[in-house]
Write a protein that holds these residues in place. Structure first.
Motif, PDB file in Angstrom:
ATOM      1  N   LEU A  21       0.804  -1.221   0.000  1.00 18.30           N
ATOM      2  CA  LEU A  21       0.000   0.000   0.000  1.00 18.30           C
ATOM      3  C   LEU A  21       0.840   1.275   0.000  1.00 18.30           C
ATOM      4  N   PRO A  22       1.888   1.405   0.830  1.00 20.71           N
ATOM      5  CA  PRO A  22       2.690   2.634   0.783  1.00 20.71           C
ATOM      6  C   PRO A  22       3.349   2.884  -0.579  1.00 20.71           C
ATOM      7  N   SER A  23       3.597   1.827  -1.336  1.00 18.48           N
ATOM      8  CA  SER A  23       4.194   1.983  -2.664  1.00 18.48           C
ATOM      9  C   SER A  23       3.241   2.662  -3.639  1.00 18.48           C
ATOM     10  N   THR A  81      -6.699  12.616  -1.476  1.00 17.18           N
ATOM     11  CA  THR A  81      -7.903  11.884  -1.074  1.00 17.18           C
ATOM     12  C   THR A  81      -7.672  10.375  -1.168  1.00 17.18           C
ATOM     13  N   GLN A  82      -7.049   9.944  -2.247  1.00 16.51           N
ATOM     14  CA  GLN A  82      -6.772   8.522  -2.416  1.00 16.51           C
ATOM     15  C   GLN A  82      -5.778   8.026  -1.370  1.00 16.51           C
ATOM     16  N   LYS A  83      -4.778   8.859  -1.028  1.00 19.55           N
ATOM     17  CA  LYS A  83      -3.812   8.481   0.011  1.00 19.55           C
ATOM     18  C   LYS A  83      -4.514   8.271   1.341  1.00 19.55           C
ATOM     19  N   LYS A  84      -5.453   9.164   1.671  1.00 20.74           N
ATOM     20  CA  LYS A  84      -6.184   9.029   2.932  1.00 20.74           C
ATOM     21  C   LYS A  84      -6.977   7.729   2.954  1.00 20.74           C
ATOM     22  N   LYS A  85      -7.586   7.379   1.830  1.00 23.31           N
ATOM     23  CA  LYS A  85      -8.343   6.129   1.764  1.00 23.31           C
ATOM     24  C   LYS A  85      -7.420   4.924   1.917  1.00 23.31           C
TER      25      LYS A  85
END
Length: 164
Positions: A77-79, A87-91
């Motif tokens: 996920l971090p990749s 917004t997508q990072k927060k999700k």
């Protein structure tokens, strides 16, 4: 994006291309705008055709995990962050937290099952003297050792189990 992530993207791109497609990509900047448009579309079409034919010929996985390791969705996920909007990072971060909570829940349930089998049928609130006279803690004592987030999760899950 770190080097390993770039290598994964490049490996995927190289898997679904041919020398002919690479030549067309190299020539693309030398063409005028209208020709670039058509050649770019043609290149993508050729990549799609090549990808379809690849899967018709090969039944193995594209990328195998390192020997002895199982694929780790949570670890990747971090990749994905460099490719995401805020917004997508927060999700994705919420998804990481959820997966972490589920893992914690699984571990706690395993520990609770083990403690229940060890304590046999002692009444709630009392310890149980197990083999060798060792005092076994009750569930309330075990829950008090968790951090507040873990306690809240256990209470929430305990309520869901009791509702069934």
């Amino acid at each position: 994006m770190d080097e390993k992530e770039q290598d994964n993207v490049a490996a995927f791109d190289m898997l679904f291309t041919t020398n002919r497609i690479q030549i067309m990509k190299t020539i693309l900047p030398c063409l005028d705008r209208p020709m670039q448009k058509y050649l770019a579309i043609y290149i993508k079409y050729q990549e799609l055709q090549y990808t379809i034919s690849y899967f018709e010929k090969h039944s193995h996985r594209l990328f195998e995990p390192a020997s002895g390791q199982k694929p780790d969705f949570r670890g990747i996920l971090p990749s994905l962050y460099p490719f995401c909007s805020d917004t997508q990072k927060k999700k994705l971060q919420q998804m990481e937290q959820m997966l972490s909570a589920m893992e914690t829940y699984r571990e706690m349930m395993e520990m609770m099952e083990m403690m229940q089998t060890m304590s046999e049928t002692s009444p709630p609130g009392e310890g149980h003297s197990g083999e060798g006279g060792m005092q076994m803690p009750d569930m309330d004592m075990l829950l008090s050792m968790l951090n507040p987030e873990q306690q809240a999760l256990m209470e929430l899950l305990k309520g869901g189990i009791n509702d069934e």
